[in-house]
Design a protein around this motif. Structure first.
Motif, PDB file in Angstrom:
ATOM      1  N   LEU A  58      27.606  17.797 102.606  1.00  0.00           N
ATOM      2  CA  LEU A  58      27.845  16.842 101.533  1.00  0.00           C
ATOM      3  C   LEU A  58      28.370  17.655 100.364  1.00  0.00           C
ATOM      4  O   LEU A  58      28.039  18.828 100.211  1.00  0.00           O
ATOM      5  N   GLY A  59      29.215  17.057  99.546  1.00  0.00           N
ATOM      6  CA  GLY A  59      29.794  17.870  98.488  1.00  0.00           C
ATOM      7  C   GLY A  59      30.298  17.098  97.294  1.00  0.00           C
ATOM      8  O   GLY A  59      30.148  15.881  97.194  1.00  0.00           O
ATOM      9  N   VAL A  60      30.908  17.865  96.408  1.00  0.00           N
ATOM     10  CA  VAL A  60      31.500  17.325  95.185  1.00  0.00           C
ATOM     11  C   VAL A  60      32.916  17.857  95.088  1.00  0.00           C
ATOM     12  O   VAL A  60      33.174  19.041  95.314  1.00  0.00           O
ATOM     13  N   TRP A  61      33.829  16.972  94.762  1.00  0.00           N
ATOM     14  CA  TRP A  61      35.225  17.328  94.528  1.00  0.00           C
ATOM     15  C   TRP A  61      35.472  17.168  93.035  1.00  0.00           C
ATOM     16  O   TRP A  61      35.523  16.054  92.527  1.00  0.00           O
ATOM     17  N   SER A  62      35.616  18.270  92.325  1.00  0.00           N
ATOM     18  CA  SER A  62      35.901  18.242  90.882  1.00  0.00           C
ATOM     19  C   SER A  62      37.396  18.072  90.692  1.00  0.00           C
ATOM     20  O   SER A  62      38.179  18.918  91.126  1.00  0.00           O
ATOM     21  N   LEU A  63      37.767  16.990  90.052  1.00  0.00           N
ATOM     22  CA  LEU A  63      39.191  16.688  89.859  1.00  0.00           C
ATOM     23  C   LEU A  63      39.719  17.393  88.613  1.00  0.00           C
ATOM     24  O   LEU A  63      38.978  17.579  87.641  1.00  0.00           O
ATOM     25  N   PRO A  64      41.002  17.745  88.636  1.00  0.00           N
ATOM     26  CA  PRO A  64      41.600  18.240  87.391  1.00  0.00           C
ATOM     27  C   PRO A  64      41.634  17.081  86.395  1.00  0.00           C
ATOM     28  O   PRO A  64      41.210  15.975  86.726  1.00  0.00           O
ATOM     29  N   LEU A  65      42.127  17.310  85.207  1.00  0.00           N
ATOM     30  CA  LEU A  65      42.160  16.246  84.212  1.00  0.00           C
ATOM     31  C   LEU A  65      42.962  15.071  84.770  1.00  0.00           C
ATOM     32  O   LEU A  65      44.159  15.180  85.026  1.00  0.00           O
ATOM     33  N   LEU A  84      34.420  13.491  92.401  1.00  0.00           N
ATOM     34  CA  LEU A  84      34.138  12.534  93.462  1.00  0.00           C
ATOM     35  C   LEU A  84      33.066  13.118  94.371  1.00  0.00           C
ATOM     36  O   LEU A  84      33.068  14.320  94.649  1.00  0.00           O
ATOM     37  N   ILE A  85      32.181  12.280  94.846  1.00  0.00           N
ATOM     38  CA  ILE A  85      31.105  12.709  95.722  1.00  0.00           C
ATOM     39  C   ILE A  85      31.558  12.543  97.176  1.00  0.00           C
ATOM     40  O   ILE A  85      32.028  11.478  97.570  1.00  0.00           O
ATOM     41  N   LEU A  86      31.415  13.602  97.952  1.00  0.00           N
ATOM     42  CA  LEU A  86      31.677  13.536  99.392  1.00  0.00           C
ATOM     43  C   LEU A  86      30.333  13.287 100.060  1.00  0.00           C
ATOM     44  O   LEU A  86      29.603  14.217 100.393  1.00  0.00           O
ATOM     45  N   ASP A  87      29.986  12.008 100.230  1.00  0.00           N
ATOM     46  CA  ASP A  87      28.673  11.641 100.734  1.00  0.00           C
ATOM     47  C   ASP A  87      28.666  11.310 102.217  1.00  0.00           C
ATOM     48  O   ASP A  87      27.685  10.810 102.744  1.00  0.00           O
ATOM     49  N   ASP A  88      29.757  11.591 102.900  1.00  0.00           N
ATOM     50  CA  ASP A  88      29.858  11.415 104.345  1.00  0.00           C
ATOM     51  C   ASP A  88      29.923  12.811 104.958  1.00  0.00           C
ATOM     52  O   ASP A  88      30.893  13.539 104.741  1.00  0.00           O
ATOM     53  N   SER A  89      28.888  13.183 105.713  1.00  0.00           N
ATOM     54  CA  SER A  89      28.833  14.563 106.224  1.00  0.00           C
ATOM     55  C   SER A  89      29.950  14.849 107.220  1.00  0.00           C
ATOM     56  O   SER A  89      30.370  15.999 107.370  1.00  0.00           O
ATOM     57  N   TRP A  90      30.473  13.822 107.899  1.00  0.00           N
ATOM     58  CA  TRP A  90      31.593  14.058 108.819  1.00  0.00           C
ATOM     59  C   TRP A  90      32.851  14.446 108.033  1.00  0.00           C
ATOM     60  O   TRP A  90      33.509  15.425 108.366  1.00  0.00           O
ATOM     61  N   ILE A  91      33.157  13.693 107.002  1.00  0.00           N
ATOM     62  CA  ILE A  91      34.322  14.013 106.150  1.00  0.00           C
ATOM     63  C   ILE A  91      34.083  15.338 105.447  1.00  0.00           C
ATOM     64  O   ILE A  91      34.963  16.201 105.378  1.00  0.00           O
ATOM     65  N   GLY A  92      32.885  15.533 104.906  1.00  0.00           N
ATOM     66  CA  GLY A  92      32.561  16.796 104.244  1.00  0.00           C
ATOM     67  C   GLY A  92      32.722  17.980 105.172  1.00  0.00           C
ATOM     68  O   GLY A  92      33.286  19.015 104.802  1.00  0.00           O
TER      69      GLY A  92
END
Length: 194
Positions: free
Chosen positions: A107-114, A127-135
């Protein structure tokens, strides 16, 4: 010239680019362009924009698999990531390895640029990557990359051509674009929770 563009069926954006360019490069002519801007506005009222059709889960997974089969791994990952987290296309194409952090469960976090909305409020978004398959998929794809590397090594124009090729492989017609990931993902989540 704007009337000629209209008659030829050329994109309205060409007229906007012309008017903006003239006003920028020749500031003294700005006051003389009101008629052109009125034509541009009338064109906008007469021709509503074509919205991107949303991808369904079946379509996006089929396109991603076809991208992997063609050895376009970056395109496949971008399709899935775009559908599951629905960023804007520009944010998707600018994503770098350093923007992602994961826990041990993928599971992860995607920090977006401005971002577009982040600029308005002066804040960075993520954005939160709350799907372990996608993560797990994104994490495995990122592993060999350097922190500053983007997820795609080709230009957005090449990614658009690739998407066009993938759509043709399945004989999918309609106004499908990269933005279809965002619209489809948001539609899917909305249907699941409403």
């Amino acid at each position: 010239y704007i009337e000629e563009l209209w008659e030829n069926g050329d994109p309205k954006g060409w007229a906007g680019d012309l008017l903006s360019g003239l006003g920028h490069l020749i500031p003294s002519c700005k006051g003389s362009l009101t008629g052109g801007w009125r034509l541009h506005a009338a064109w906008g009222r007469a021709e509503l924009p074509m919205r991107a059709l949303p991808f369904t889960p079946k379509i996006v997974y089929a396109l991603a698999q076809q991208a992997f089969d063609r050895q376009w791994k970056d395109t496949g990952v971008l399709l899935l990531l775009g559908f599951h987290r629905y960023p804007r296309s520009g944010e998707l194409f600018q994503a770098r390895k350093a923007d992602f952090t994961f826990d041990r469960n993928d599971l992860g976090v995607w920090s977006l640029p401005l971002t577009k909305s982040g600029q308005r409020i002066g804040a960075r978004e993520s954005l939160i990557l709350d799907d372990s398959w996608i993560g797990g998929l994104v994490r495995a794809f990122l592993k060999p990359l350097k922190p500053g590397d983007t997820l795609t090594r080709v230009s957005p124009a090449v990614q658009r051509l690739r998407l066009k090729t993938l759509l043709a492989d399945f004989n999918l017609v309609g106004n499908f674009r990269w933005y279809s990931c965002r619209r489809g993902g948001a539609t899917q989540i909305g249907r699941a929770h409403v």
